[in-house]
Design a protein around this motif. Structure first.
Motif, mmCIF file in Angstrom:
data_model
loop_
_atom_site.group_PDB
_atom_site.id
_atom_site.type_symbol
_atom_site.label_atom_id
_atom_site.label_comp_id
_atom_site.label_asym_id
_atom_site.label_seq_id
_atom_site.Cartn_x
_atom_site.Cartn_y
_atom_site.Cartn_z
ATOM 1 N N UNK A 137 0.472 -1.409 -0.012
ATOM 2 C CA UNK A 137 -0.088 0.421 -0.170
ATOM 3 C C UNK A 137 0.862 1.076 -0.561
ATOM 4 N N UNK A 138 1.620 1.105 0.940
ATOM 5 C CA UNK A 138 2.706 2.439 1.230
ATOM 6 C C UNK A 138 3.841 2.747 -0.571
ATOM 7 N N UNK A 139 3.608 1.616 -0.851
ATOM 8 C CA UNK A 139 4.149 0.934 -2.418
ATOM 9 C C UNK A 139 3.363 1.982 -3.413
ATOM 10 N N UNK A 140 2.681 1.734 -3.797
ATOM 11 C CA UNK A 140 0.897 1.954 -4.637
ATOM 12 C C UNK A 140 1.708 3.171 -3.930
ATOM 13 N N UNK A 141 1.219 4.396 -3.106
ATOM 14 C CA UNK A 141 0.945 5.253 -2.745
ATOM 15 C C UNK A 141 1.691 6.270 -3.348
ATOM 16 N N UNK A 142 2.770 6.061 -2.896
ATOM 17 C CA UNK A 142 4.218 6.195 -3.731
ATOM 18 C C UNK A 142 4.567 6.934 -4.880
ATOM 19 N N UNK A 143 3.817 5.936 -5.504
ATOM 20 C CA UNK A 143 4.344 6.227 -6.677
ATOM 21 C C UNK A 143 2.785 7.049 -7.115
ATOM 22 N N UNK A 144 1.948 6.705 -6.365
ATOM 23 C CA UNK A 144 0.782 8.139 -7.029
ATOM 24 C C UNK A 144 1.068 9.065 -6.665
ATOM 25 N N UNK A 145 1.488 9.363 -5.749
ATOM 26 C CA UNK A 145 2.027 10.583 -4.919
ATOM 27 C C UNK A 145 3.304 11.313 -6.120
ATOM 28 N N UNK A 146 3.383 10.567 -7.058
ATOM 29 C CA UNK A 146 5.203 11.055 -7.712
ATOM 30 C C UNK A 146 4.873 11.310 -8.677
ATOM 31 N N UNK A 147 3.407 11.401 -9.048
ATOM 32 C CA UNK A 147 2.888 11.620 -10.522
ATOM 33 C C UNK A 147 2.631 13.144 -10.289
ATOM 34 N N UNK A 148 2.597 13.336 -11.223
ATOM 35 C CA UNK A 148 2.427 15.523 -11.477
ATOM 36 C C UNK A 148 1.186 15.493 -11.272
ATOM 37 N N UNK A 149 -0.060 14.965 -11.564
ATOM 38 C CA UNK A 149 -1.644 14.885 -11.252
ATOM 39 C C UNK A 149 -1.240 15.140 -9.988
ATOM 40 N N UNK A 150 -0.887 14.480 -9.121
ATOM 41 C CA UNK A 150 -0.748 14.677 -7.447
ATOM 42 C C UNK A 150 0.123 16.368 -6.872
ATOM 43 N N UNK A 151 0.360 16.893 -7.712
ATOM 44 C CA UNK A 151 1.232 18.407 -7.158
ATOM 45 C C UNK A 151 0.814 19.645 -7.565
ATOM 46 N N UNK A 152 0.734 19.754 -6.449
ATOM 47 C CA UNK A 152 -0.428 21.860 -7.101
ATOM 48 C C UNK A 152 0.376 22.365 -8.641
ATOM 49 N N UNK A 153 1.825 22.319 -8.085
ATOM 50 C CA UNK A 153 2.845 22.789 -9.386
ATOM 51 C C UNK A 153 2.734 21.741 -10.938
ATOM 52 N N UNK A 154 1.765 20.820 -10.995
ATOM 53 C CA UNK A 154 1.663 20.045 -11.619
ATOM 54 C C UNK A 154 2.808 19.041 -12.452
ATOM 55 N N UNK A 155 3.875 18.932 -11.498
ATOM 56 C CA UNK A 155 5.360 18.577 -11.385
ATOM 57 C C UNK A 155 5.815 17.106 -10.949
ATOM 58 N N UNK A 156 6.426 16.504 -10.893
ATOM 59 C CA UNK A 156 6.582 14.745 -10.814
ATOM 60 C C UNK A 156 7.882 15.230 -9.225
ATOM 61 N N UNK A 157 7.137 14.863 -7.869
ATOM 62 C CA UNK A 157 8.091 15.037 -6.792
ATOM 63 C C UNK A 157 8.917 14.214 -6.886
ATOM 64 N N UNK A 158 9.637 13.791 -5.841
ATOM 65 C CA UNK A 158 10.812 13.525 -5.613
ATOM 66 C C UNK A 158 9.993 11.640 -4.747
ATOM 67 N N UNK A 159 11.530 11.029 -5.417
ATOM 68 C CA UNK A 159 10.762 9.563 -4.321
ATOM 69 C C UNK A 159 10.517 10.053 -3.038
ATOM 70 N N UNK A 160 11.748 9.801 -2.590
ATOM 71 C CA UNK A 160 11.826 10.063 -1.002
ATOM 72 C C UNK A 160 11.047 10.672 -1.075
ATOM 73 N N UNK A 161 10.408 12.083 -1.457
ATOM 74 C CA UNK A 161 8.980 13.020 -0.528
ATOM 75 C C UNK A 161 7.852 12.572 -0.770
ATOM 76 N N UNK A 162 7.638 11.156 -1.753
ATOM 77 C CA UNK A 162 6.140 10.712 -2.032
ATOM 78 C C UNK A 162 6.484 9.320 -0.714
ATOM 79 N N UNK A 163 7.378 9.096 -0.636
ATOM 80 C CA UNK A 163 6.929 8.017 0.188
ATOM 81 C C UNK A 163 7.473 8.264 1.396
ATOM 82 N N UNK A 164 7.732 9.268 1.879
ATOM 83 C CA UNK A 164 7.727 9.690 3.250
ATOM 84 C C UNK A 164 6.636 10.079 3.565
ATOM 85 N N UNK A 165 5.824 10.532 2.646
ATOM 86 C CA UNK A 165 4.766 11.150 3.083
ATOM 87 C C UNK A 165 3.255 9.874 2.584
#
Length: 446
Positions: free
Chosen positions: A22-50
């Motif tokens: 579940x953590x891994x799936x959440x990380x991959x989804x949060x890395x996508x541009x859709x998940x950030x307000x700026x519309x850019x990719x989020x780095x892996x560590x930030x997405x994994x931590x969140x």
């Protein structure tokens, strides 16, 4: 292949693996541009931590939840919180129940392990109560918070904020969206009695444990009929609310609470006592707390909530059993007794193991982080205990930690949610029965 894997791993390993996925799936989804307000990719560590923080219902963040994550990202986060709070096994049961599928014996065993109850008897009924109770309490909380937020925002935003924070509070997660107003958590609502009491009620209800829910539903106000576990949880929880509230009021009345009138100071002292076990919200600036108040908060975070709940920590039953054992040793009493009942020796052994494991993780993590960064020891201990107890409170250093320190906190949050002792024991499930027992020899203790 999946059937063979399922048959070869234990129930605890299945739960640990499920949370990891579940953590891994959440990380991959949060890395996508859709998940950030700026519309850019989020780095892996930030997405994994969140993702880890959300799934493990902790609340520690390295980015502002409102400012960094888009609506899609926020929905992913609150979904992870809901799944992590109740446990994915409970959600799977709910899905099976919706499809009217038969609950197998293995599924009942997984459910028992997930909600941390003694036996499988009545486990299906308890799981149904968990789902119904969650929907009820989160719904009521969302309604109350929505009505309160209407004074400061449009209806659609108030409704969304009400739902988000109700789920976050009930699941003891501590994620908030108050960055939209330049606030740190609920500091802007520290004089609002309805908001604070609603949040505290949700935190308490989510943190007392699902077994206690079932016991209270069955026996209502007939206290004598309560199980020993329920009695210990309710009395200890009450002590851990009233006692620390008085201490916070004494310690901060002429410091952090100096600009508040007496009722407001009492409200904030109460919130300071409730939220470390283990919600992560705050109505005061954590970094501005006195050293003694920070130490008290660390102790409360370490203790945490109750077994089989959305809360983390060493658990109140663990601490209670150890204190009772200490009393029996000092008074030279035979056995550990409470409420005219004697605790089994295995309960004492497990309590000691849980406490020791929790403490060793906190000490080891503190040492490793202090090696990597030159920070005040108190703030490191604060964030470490917050992570391993899945609390989410911070003095503000989390976003500024080096990558290695963030990885340590990620591991602590994961172990804190799965259960550090249970996780370790999952790799040694099969007991080794020795045919010959070794001879005894005495050593000096203390």
């Amino acid at each position: 292949m999946f059937t063979k894997l399922r048959n070869n791993i234990s129930q605890m390993q299945m739960i640990a693996l499920g949370f990891f996925c579940i953590i891994l799936i959440g990380t991959l989804l949060l890395m996508t541009p859709l998940a950030s307000r700026a519309g850019t990719w989020t780095d892996f560590l930030t997405a994994l931590f969140t993702s880890t923080s959300a799934t493990c219902v902790t609340g520690l963040v390295v980015t502002n939840t409102y400012l960094h994550w888009s609506l899609f990202g926020q929905i992913i986060i609150i979904t992870l919180i809901q799944i992590g709070g109740l446990g994915f096994i409970t959600f799977g049961f709910g899905f099976s129940m919706f499809l009217r599928k038969k609950i197998t014996l293995r599924q009942r065993g997984l459910l028992k392990e997930s909600v941390n109850v003694v036996n499988t008897g009545g486990i299906v009924r308890l799981a149904r109560l968990i789902l119904q109770g969650t929907l009820l309490f989160e719904g009521i909380g969302a309604l109350i918070l929505t009505l309160c937020f209407l004074r400061d925002m449009p209806f659609s935003q108030a409704l969304y904020y009400g739902i988000f924070h109700s789920i976050s509070a009930f699941c003891n997660a501590g994620f908030d969206l108050m960055g939209a107003f330049g606030m740190s958590s609920f500091i802007g609502y520290n004089t609002n009695w309805i908001v604070c009491i609603t949040l505290m009620a949700l935190i308490f209800i989510g943190g007392i444990g699902f077994f206690v829910w079932g016991d209270l539903k069955e026996h209502k106000l007939h206290i004598r009929k309560y199980a020993l576990h329920t009695k210990i949880v309710l009395i200890t929880s009450l002590i851990l609310i009233i006692g620390p509230s008085i201490l916070f009021l004494i310690l901060e009345r002429h410091a952090l609470f100096a600009d508040m009138n007496t009722p407001q100071a009492i409200l904030n002292a109460l919130f300071c006592a409730v939220t470390p076990r283990t919600a992560g919200f705050n109505t005061t600036d954590i970094a501005s707390l006195s050293q003694s108040s920070q130490l008290l908060t660390i102790i409360l975070m370490f203790i945490g909530g109750c077994p089989g709940s959305t809360a983390g920590g060493a658990k109140v039953t663990t601490i209670t059993v150890l204190i009772l054992y200490l009393r029996s040793m000092l008074t030279r009493t035979d056995g550990v007794n409470i409420f005219k009942r004697r605790l089994e020796d295995e309960a004492v052994s497990k309590a000691a193991a849980v406490f020791t494991t929790h403490m060793l993780l906190a000490v080891a993590a503190t040492f490793l982080i202090s090696m990597q960064q030159d920070l005040d020891l108190t703030v490191i201990v604060f964030d470490v205990v917050s992570a391993v107890s899945t609390v989410g409170m911070s003095t503000g250093i989390t976003p500024h930690l080096v990558p290695g320190a963030k990885v340590i906190l990620i591991l602590l949050m994961y172990l804190g949610r799965v259960g550090s002792l249970s996780f370790a024991m999952s790799f040694t499930d099969k007991k080794r029965l020795a045919h010959v027992r070794q001879p005894k020899e005495h050593i000096s203790i203390g």
